[in-house]
Design a protein around this motif. Sequence first.
Motif, PDB file in Angstrom:
ATOM      1  N   LEU A  34       0.814  -1.208   0.000  1.00 49.54           N
ATOM      2  CA  LEU A  34       0.000   0.000   0.000  1.00 49.54           C
ATOM      3  C   LEU A  34       0.849   1.259   0.000  1.00 49.54           C
ATOM      4  N   SER A  35       2.161   1.090   0.158  1.00 42.88           N
ATOM      5  CA  SER A  35       2.990   2.260   0.437  1.00 42.88           C
ATOM      6  C   SER A  35       3.601   2.893  -0.802  1.00 42.88           C
ATOM      7  N   VAL A  36       3.376   2.334  -1.997  1.00 40.61           N
ATOM      8  CA  VAL A  36       4.156   2.783  -3.149  1.00 40.61           C
ATOM      9  C   VAL A  36       4.055   4.284  -3.413  1.00 40.61           C
ATOM     10  N   GLY A  37       2.864   4.861  -3.195  1.00 41.01           N
ATOM     11  CA  GLY A  37       2.729   6.281  -3.440  1.00 41.01           C
ATOM     12  C   GLY A  37       3.596   7.104  -2.503  1.00 41.01           C
ATOM     13  N   SER A  38       3.543   6.784  -1.221  1.00 37.64           N
ATOM     14  CA  SER A  38       4.370   7.517  -0.262  1.00 37.64           C
ATOM     15  C   SER A  38       5.831   7.256  -0.519  1.00 37.64           C
ATOM     16  N   MET A  39       6.121   6.006  -0.892  1.00 34.03           N
ATOM     17  CA  MET A  39       7.516   5.680  -1.139  1.00 34.03           C
ATOM     18  C   MET A  39       8.032   6.525  -2.292  1.00 34.03           C
ATOM     19  N   ALA A  40       7.242   6.630  -3.349  1.00 32.32           N
ATOM     20  CA  ALA A  40       7.639   7.450  -4.489  1.00 32.32           C
ATOM     21  C   ALA A  40       7.853   8.888  -4.041  1.00 32.32           C
ATOM     22  N   VAL A  73      20.611   7.192  -9.632  1.00 29.66           N
ATOM     23  CA  VAL A  73      21.034   5.937  -9.008  1.00 29.66           C
ATOM     24  C   VAL A  73      20.458   5.850  -7.592  1.00 29.66           C
ATOM     25  N   LEU A  74      20.530   6.983  -6.889  1.00 29.60           N
ATOM     26  CA  LEU A  74      20.011   7.008  -5.526  1.00 29.60           C
ATOM     27  C   LEU A  74      18.538   6.594  -5.484  1.00 29.60           C
ATOM     28  N   ALA A  75      17.774   7.057  -6.458  1.00 32.96           N
ATOM     29  CA  ALA A  75      16.344   6.726  -6.480  1.00 32.96           C
ATOM     30  C   ALA A  75      16.151   5.220  -6.488  1.00 32.96           C
ATOM     31  N   VAL A  76      16.899   4.558  -7.371  1.00 39.28           N
ATOM     32  CA  VAL A  76      16.732   3.114  -7.494  1.00 39.28           C
ATOM     33  C   VAL A  76      17.215   2.402  -6.225  1.00 39.28           C
ATOM     34  N   VAL A 135      12.394  -1.209  -6.638  1.00 38.16           N
ATOM     35  CA  VAL A 135      13.196  -0.740  -7.767  1.00 38.16           C
ATOM     36  C   VAL A 135      12.289  -0.090  -8.814  1.00 38.16           C
ATOM     37  N   CYS A 136      11.157  -0.714  -9.063  1.00 37.72           N
ATOM     38  CA  CYS A 136      10.210  -0.123 -10.023  1.00 37.72           C
ATOM     39  C   CYS A 136       9.754   1.253  -9.548  1.00 37.72           C
ATOM     40  N   ALA A 179      10.252   4.708 -11.531  1.00 35.96           N
ATOM     41  CA  ALA A 179       9.121   5.589 -11.823  1.00 35.96           C
ATOM     42  C   ALA A 179       9.404   6.994 -11.276  1.00 35.96           C
ATOM     43  N   THR A 180       9.988   7.047 -10.071  1.00 41.68           N
ATOM     44  CA  THR A 180      10.264   8.338  -9.449  1.00 41.68           C
ATOM     45  C   THR A 180      11.284   9.129 -10.257  1.00 41.68           C
ATOM     46  N   LEU A 181      12.253   8.389 -10.734  1.00 43.36           N
ATOM     47  CA  LEU A 181      13.331   8.957 -11.531  1.00 43.36           C
ATOM     48  C   LEU A 181      12.775   9.633 -12.781  1.00 43.36           C
TER      49      LEU A 181
END
Lengths: 512, 295, 341, 341
Positions: free
Chosen positions: C86-92, C122-125, C248-249, C253-255
Motif C-alpha cells: 500500500l505504500s508505493v505512493g508515499s515511497m515514491a 542511481v540514488l532513487a533506485v 526498484v520499479c 518511476a520516481t526517476l
Amino acid sequence: MTAEAQTKGSVAVEFDGVVKAFGPVQVLHGVSFSLAPGHVYGLLGENGAGKSTLMKILSGYEPLTGGTLRINGQPQQFTSSRDAEALGIVLIHQEFNLAEDLSVAQNIFLGHEKKKGWLLDDAAMERDAAAALAAVGLQVDPRTKVRRLIVAEKQLVEIAKAIARRARLLIMDEPTATLTPGETERLFKLIAQLRADGVTIVYISHKLDEVEQVTDEVIVMRDGRFVARAPTSEVTRHQMANLMVGRELADLYPPRDLVVAADAPAMRVRNFSVPGWAQDASFDVRPGEILGFAGLVGAGRTELFEGLLGLRPASGEVEMLGKPVPNHKGWRSPRDAAKHGLTYLSEDRKGKGLHVNFGLRQNLTLMALERFAKPWLQPDAERGALAEAVKDYGIRTGSLDVRASSLSGGNQQKLALAKVLQPKPKVVVLDEPTRGVDIGAKRDIYFLIQRLAREGLAVIVVSSELMELIGLCHRVAVMRAGRLVATLDADHLTEEELIAHATGTADTHAAA
Amino acid sequence: AEKVNLGVSIPAATHSFMGGINYWANQAKKDLEKEHKDLKITIKTAANAPEQANQLQDLSTVTKINALVVFPFESAALTKPVAQVKAKGAYVTVVDRGLTDTSAQDAYVAGDNTAFGRIPAEYIVKQLGGKGNVVALRGIATTLDNERMDAFNAVLKGSPDIKLLDAKYANWNRDDAFKVTQDYLTRFKNIDAIWAADDDMAVGVLKAIEQAKRDDIKIIFGGAGAKGMVKTIMDGKDKRIGADVSYSPKFIYDAIKLTAEARLKGEKLPATTIIPSVLITKENAKDFYHPNSPF
Amino acid sequence: MPPEQQTPMPQPEAAQHRSQGKPRWAEHLHGLGPVIGLVLLCIGGTLLNSDFATVDNAMNVLTRTAFIGIIAVGMCFVIISGGIDLSVGSMAALIAGSVIMFINWAGPASGSPLMAVVMGAVLAVVLGALFGLAHGLLITKGRIEPFIVTLGTLGIFRAYLTYFADGGALTLDNDLSDLYAPVYYASLAGIPVPVWVFVIVAIIGGVILNRTAYGRYVQAIGSNEQVARYAAVDVDRVKILTYVLLGVCVGIATLLYVPRLGSASPTTGLLWELEAIAAVIVGGTALKGGAGSITGTVIGAILLSVISNILNLTSIISVYLNAAVQGFVIIIVAFLQRGRR
Amino acid sequence: MPPEQQTPMPQPEAAQHRSQGKPRWAEHLHGLGPVIGLVLLCIGGTLLNSDFATVDNAMNVLTRTAFIGIIAVGMCFVIISGGIDLSVGSMAALIAGSVIMFINWAGPASGSPLMAVVMGAVLAVVLGALFGLAHGLLITKGRIEPFIVTLGTLGIFRAYLTYFADGGALTLDNDLSDLYAPVYYASLAGIPVPVWVFVIVAIIGGVILNRTAYGRYVQAIGSNEQVARYAAVDVDRVKILTYVLLGVCVGIATLLYVPRLGSASPTTGLLWELEAIAAVIVGGTALKGGAGSITGTVIGAILLSVISNILNLTSIISVYLNAAVQGFVIIIVAFLQRGRR
Ligand SMILES: Nc1ncnc2c1ncn2[C@@H]1O[C@H](COP(=O)(O)OP(=O)(O)OP(=O)(O)O)[C@@H](O)[C@H]1O
Ligand SMILES: Nc1ncnc2c1ncn2[C@@H]1O[C@H](COP(=O)(O)OP(=O)(O)OP(=O)(O)O)[C@@H](O)[C@H]1O
Ligand SMILES: [Mg+2]
Ligand SMILES: [Mg+2]
C-alpha cells in the motif's frame, strides 16, 4: 454411536449407460451396472479408470453428461450433493474436503448445523462429533482446528463426517490410503456394523487384501467402462488385479538386490530430535539401499523427516556423503536440503505435494528449474521432460496441458513422485509413495525405485503398508511414539515382527 | 476580434473551499459564454498535481486553447507544465498559488495568504488585550499553509503574553477538526482563542466545544468567508465568532472574466493582481455573503 | 485462475503445439478481456472527440501512464506472490524528495551538475530497493501481514517527506532541473523517453515472470505457499525479492517523475497505490495471487489513463461526476473479462 | 501375493496429548496480541499526559471510535468471507448526504420534524443495505473481483455526493439538527449513545459470527470456498449477505455521524475504508479470510483511535511526524501478535 441411524430400507442404485465428459475429454463411456441395497461393494480399477468420477455423479457432486442414474427405480438428476444426501447417499472424498480454519466438530456438521432456535448448538454438535470420532477411533478434541491435524487424522475426520450424516448408501473413496492397519481394522468393524444396519457401502481401494476382507462383491472398471463383477469369494486377488489392468500381472515386487555393505553411507543421522515428535533418532542409509520406515499413525515418522528438512525446529547431527551438515540441526530449509541432494515427497498431496492449480509441466519441473533455465526457461525442454515422466511413471492424462487438479488421485501421486525425483537427488525420502496408486502402477513404481537404487540412489520409504516395506526394502526401521525402536534386516522382515515393534509388544532386543 | 478558446484548470471539489472555486468557475463559464459569442471556456478539475499536469497537456495539445486560467494544485510541481502551455502560445493567468518561476505566467491573480494568517492573529491579539492562550488548527501540509502559519506566528511574536499552545493538522476537514479540538480541550484547561484557519474546520471546532460545554473560549476565528460563517457574523448569532478573514473563491470568477475580456480585446492583464484579504466583521459582512455559492 | 500465463509475449511455444485443446484457446480469450475493453474505450474516445485518435494524444497518454505502469509491473509480482504493497505512493514521494534534496546539494557541491543528476537517479533506485528490502524482511522474517507493514510505512514515508519539506514542497533548483528535464520531455525515435522506459521495464518484467525460475517460484508461492516450501523453493527469499523488485520499479518511476514536475510535496504520489493495484487487477490478476500477467497489467494501466484522458477531452457531463464515470467504466471492463472463476 | 494379516492394534497413548492443551492455550494467547498492544499504549499515554486516563477522554475516544468500529464489525464479516470493500467511506458520505437532503425536505414537507428524522435514520440503513446488495450481486453474480467492484463504487458514491452538494457541503437545517443532535451527543447511564450503539452492534456481530449457522458459513467460505460449496452452503447468498451486513453497519454508523456535525461534504468519510480494514487486520484477522474475531476488531479499532488521541495530547515530536509514529505503532502492535502463520 450416532450411525445407528434411520437406515430403514436402504438404497438401490442403477447406472444405465452413464457418460461423463470434461470438455472434449470423455472419461466415462456408458457405464451400466446396479447395486442392490444392503451389500458392501468393492469398486476396482486402475488410476483414472473413472471410479471417483462415477461416484461423484452418484452423490450429486458432478452432473452426468449422458445416460441415466436411477435410485430405487426413479431416474434422478441431482443438482447438488444436498439432493443426494436427501436420499441418504453420502460420499467420503478421496481428496480431503475440510475447511482448515474450522474445528473438527464444525467441519463434521458444516452445512448440517444443529440449532437451538436461532443459535447454533455447539455443545450438542461437539458431543455428537465426539461420538462419531469415537466410532472411527480418532481421539482428538472436537474443538481442535483441522489445520492442526496430521494427514491420517484428517482422513478419519472425513469418515466421521460421513458417519454423522447417517447415510443409507455410503461411498468410501480410498478411505484407508493413509491409515495404518490399526485404524483400518477399526474402520472394517464400523463397516460391518453399518452393513448390519442395512447400509449399502461402496468401497474403493487399491489395497486388494482389504477389498477381499471387507466386500461382498467386486465391480471392476477399466478406461471408463464397466468390465466385470463377481462375488468376492469367487475371485482371487490375483484375478482382481488382472481384471483391473486387463493383462497378466507378474510379481508385484522386484527381486531384491544386495547392497554393498562396505559402501559409505549416503546420509548419516545421529541423535536427531524434533521436539514433541521424535527423539534421538540415529540411522544411516547407503547408496543403492532402500530403507523403510514403519510405525503406527502418529509415530512421528513424517515429523522426523520434516525436522531433517528444516521444516520444524530440530537438533542432531547429519552427515551427507561424508560431509557434516554445517549447523548440526539438519538443513535450514528444503531448499538447503535439495541443494545437498536430499528431496522429500510429502504424504499430504494436496496441501504440500502439488500445486493443483498449476499445469503438469510447471509441477513436474518446479524442483529442478535450474536445469531448464539457461538462463531462460525452456518450455520445450520442460515439455520433453513431462512427456518422458508421463511414460516412465505411467501418468494417465488426456492432454499434457491440463492442470494437476484434473488428474485422478493416483495419477496426481505419480506426478508428485516424478517431481521429487526430477532434481536427481542422492537421497530421496518418499512418504507414503503409493498412496492411492493402482496395483499395476504400484508395481511400476516399485520397479522404478529399485532401478533408481541400483543406479546409486539412496531411498527412504515411509509407509503404512507393511507388505510394501517387506517386499521392497533392504532394511526397515520401526518407530514408536517418536523413538526409533528397531531396525530389521531383510531376512528378519515379517509382518508380525514389524507390528510387534511398532506396538511395543516385541522383545526389545529382537534386532540390531 | 479573434476567437478565444479559454481553458480553466482547477483542483477538484474535495472540500468546501474548492467547492466554491468550482462553483464560481462554472458560474463564470455560464455568464461569459452567454455574453461573448467568440468565447469558449473549457473547465477541467484535477484530483492531484500529476493529474492537473495531464489536463494541462490535454488542454494544450488536444483542446488547443489559446488562453489559460490555472489554479495550480501546487506551485512548484505545476511550474513546468504551465510553462509548456505558455510555450505553445497560450496566454496564461495563474490564480492563487504563484508559480516558482514567474516567467511561466503572463498574469497572476491571487488572494493574500499572508493577510490570511496575519489578520486573525492581529484580531486575536487585539481582542484578548495582548494576553491569553491560543491553539491553532492547520490545513494540509502545503506551502500555502506554511505561509499562513508563518504570518500568524510573526504577529504573535510581538505579543509575548499570547501563548500559542499547539498547532496540529486537521486537513481542512470538519471531522479531523472535531477530533483535534476535542483533544485540545482535554489537554488544555484554559483556552482563550482558537484559530481554526478555515471555516470548514471551524464547524468541527464549534461542535467539539459545544459537546465539551466549555465556556472559556472567547474567540473562534475561521478563515475564507464561507457563507454560513458570514451569515453568523452578519446576524451576530455567536459571540465568539465576531470576525472572519475574506479569501473568497470568487476570485476565480474575476480571474476568468478579466482574462477572457482582456484577450477578446487583445489586451494584457497587469502582471499581478492581488485580491486583498480583509477582515470581515458585522459591518461589512453582507458584501461577502453569496447565498447561492456552495461556499 | 488458469495455471498458465496468458501473456502472449514471450511464448514461442504456442506456435509449435497445435495439438492443444480448448483450454489454451479459452485462456487466450480470457486474456483478451482488458484488450477488448481498451479497444471499445478507444472507439468511444474517437467518436467523442476526433482529437483523441492522434499520435500526439496517444503519446501523451502513454507517457503519463509510464509512472503508474512501471510501478504496476512491480506490483504485479507482489500480488502474484500473494502479497500487497500500500505504500508505493508515499515511497515514491519520499524517494522523489530525497533525490531532489540530494541533487540540490550535490549539484553545487560536486561542481558537476550532470554527475549530480546521474547520481540522484542511481540514488532513487537504490532507495527503492532498500525500502522494498525493509518491507520484505518485516513481512517474511517479522511475520507481519503485508497489509499492515505497508500501511505502516505508508504513513512513515509520507511523514518523513513532510518533515524534510517542512510541510511545503521540495523543489529542484532551476538549472539542475533544466539539465534533468530531457529524461521526461525528450523523445527517441519519436517516442518519449518515459514510454521507452515503460516498455523496457514491462518486457523485462514479462521475461522474469514467465521465462525465469524466479518468476515460476513467484507464481508457485502465490498459488500455494506450503507446497512451494516443500518443493525446495526458498519462499522467504523469493518474497523479499518481490518487494525489492517493486521498490526498484518505484525508484525508476520516481526517476522519471522528478524531472516532470521538478518537486515533491506531501501530496505527491497520493493514492498511486490504489491506481497501481487497480491496474494489476483490471489486467486480470487475482488479488489472492497465484497467477497473473504483465501484459494484462500494462493494458490495465493504459486503460485507466485512457479513461481519464477521454474524460478530459470531453465535457458532456458535470465535472463532479468524472469520478463516477471512471468507476462505472472500471466495473464494466472487469465485467467483460469475468468468468474466470 | 501372500495374504496380509490384519492385527487389531491399540492407539498410541501419545497421540492424544498434542491435539489438546497447548494449542488452545496458544490460540488464546494469540488473541491477546492486540490487547497487550492496547494496554501498553494506554500506559504510555498516561505517562505522557495524565489527562489521558480520564473518563471524559476515554468517552471521547470511544465515541469517535464508534463510527469506524461499527463499520469495522461489518468489514470483519466481509474480510473473513474472503472479500474486501474499499467503498465504505464514500458510501457513508453519500448516505449522510442523502439523509440530510431527505430530512431537510421531509421536515417541512411532512410537518413533523421528529418523523422526518426517524425516517431519515431508517433511510440510512436501507440505503446501506441496498448499496451492499449491489456490491454483493456484482461480486457473486457478476463474478467481478471485490476489489474492483468497490474501487469503482468508491468513485461513484463520492462523485454523486459531490454532485448533490455542488462541490460544497450539505448541511442539516438548524432546528432539525437540534432535534437529531442527542443521537450523537446524549448519554445513557453516563455512556454516550454512540458507544452504546457500538457495543450493541459488536455484540450482535459476535453472536452472528460465532453462534449462528450463517456466521459459520462465512468462516467456511473464507477458509475454503470449494469445501463450503461441497457442503451445500449457498455460497453466493452468504457472500451477498456479508456485503449487505456491511452496508447496514455503514448505514448505522452514518446515522450516528450525521448529528455530530450536521453536514456532509466531499471530505466526509475520506480514508475510512483504510481505517476500517486496518482495524480488522490489526485485530488479528487475516486479509485472506477464513478466521477472525469481532473482539479483535473492536480492540483494533480502539487501538487506532487511541494512537491518534495520544498524539493529539502530546507535542513531543514534530507534527509532521505524527503519521510516522502512527505507522511505527501499527507495525509494532502487529509484530506483538505475529507468528500465527
Ligand atoms: N475436472 C476434471 N477435468 C478433466 N478431467 C478430469 C477431471 N476430473 C477427472 N478427470 C479425468 O477423468 C479420469 C477419471 O478420473 P477419476 O478421478 O474418476 O479416476 P479414478 O478411477 O478415481 O482414479 P484413482 O484411482 O487414481 O483415484 C481421469 O483420466 C482424469 O484425468
Ligand atoms: N514424544 C512425543 N510426545 C507427544 N506426542 C508424540 C510424541 N511422539 C510422537 N507423538 C505423536 O506422534 C504423532 C505424530 O504423527 P506423525 O505424522 O509423525 O506420524 P507418522 O508416523 O508420520 O504417521 P503417518 O503414518 O501418518 O505418516 C502425533 O500424534 C503425536 O501426538
Ligand atoms: Mg479416484
Ligand atoms: Mg506420516
